[in-house]
Design a protein around this motif. Sequence first.
Motif, PDB file in Angstrom:
ATOM      1  N   SER A  25       0.471 -36.680  67.014  1.00 52.44           N
ATOM      2  CA  SER A  25       0.375 -36.951  68.436  1.00 52.44           C
ATOM      3  C   SER A  25      -1.001 -36.552  68.944  1.00 52.44           C
ATOM      4  O   SER A  25      -1.796 -35.944  68.228  1.00 52.44           O
ATOM      5  N   GLY A  26      -1.290 -36.893  70.187  1.00 46.42           N
ATOM      6  CA  GLY A  26      -2.514 -36.446  70.811  1.00 46.42           C
ATOM      7  C   GLY A  26      -3.630 -37.468  70.751  1.00 46.42           C
ATOM      8  O   GLY A  26      -3.504 -38.536  70.138  1.00 46.42           O
ATOM      9  N   THR A  27      -4.743 -37.102  71.364  1.00 47.03           N
ATOM     10  CA  THR A  27      -5.891 -37.992  71.484  1.00 47.03           C
ATOM     11  C   THR A  27      -7.115 -37.521  70.719  1.00 47.03           C
ATOM     12  O   THR A  27      -8.148 -38.193  70.757  1.00 47.03           O
ATOM     13  N   SER A  28      -7.016 -36.385  70.032  1.00 48.76           N
ATOM     14  CA  SER A  28      -8.157 -35.817  69.323  1.00 48.76           C
ATOM     15  C   SER A  28      -7.991 -35.855  67.823  1.00 48.76           C
ATOM     16  O   SER A  28      -8.652 -35.105  67.104  1.00 48.76           O
ATOM     17  N   PHE A  29      -7.142 -36.732  67.335  1.00 47.61           N
ATOM     18  CA  PHE A  29      -6.825 -36.766  65.916  1.00 47.61           C
ATOM     19  C   PHE A  29      -8.064 -36.936  65.045  1.00 47.61           C
ATOM     20  O   PHE A  29      -8.170 -36.349  63.971  1.00 47.61           O
ATOM     21  N   ARG A  30      -9.003 -37.722  65.504  1.00 43.47           N
ATOM     22  CA  ARG A  30     -10.179 -38.016  64.694  1.00 43.47           C
ATOM     23  C   ARG A  30     -10.988 -36.776  64.370  1.00 43.47           C
ATOM     24  O   ARG A  30     -11.794 -36.789  63.431  1.00 43.47           O
TER      25      ARG A  30
END
Length: 116
Positions: A25-30
Amino acid sequence: QVQLVESGGGFVQPGGSLRLSCLASGTSFRFYTIEWHRQVPGKQRELVASITSALAINYADSVKGRFTISRDNAKNTVYLQMNSLKPEDTAVYYCNRYINSATQIWGQGTQVTVSS
């Protein structure tokens, strides 16, 4: 907080293949370093493979040449392609986000059984 969900485990014959997925989940996976570990009853958990945000990769000696870790940041997913599976690969496989030596976030695990 980050959530990790493993999938793709199952029962396969020796020599077979499975692809495990770790969905985050989340938006900072990269920016995450993601690891795969495995554990069997009575044994210590062992690191199988890891991949960083810069695509640095390492493998345990026992899986080199057979397993491939990769990531698809657009899908928030890390994969573990497992080929030429052996009975000794049987374990519960966990993915985790490595933050530092004292802080990791773990998924629920997925069972891999290699047997004839």
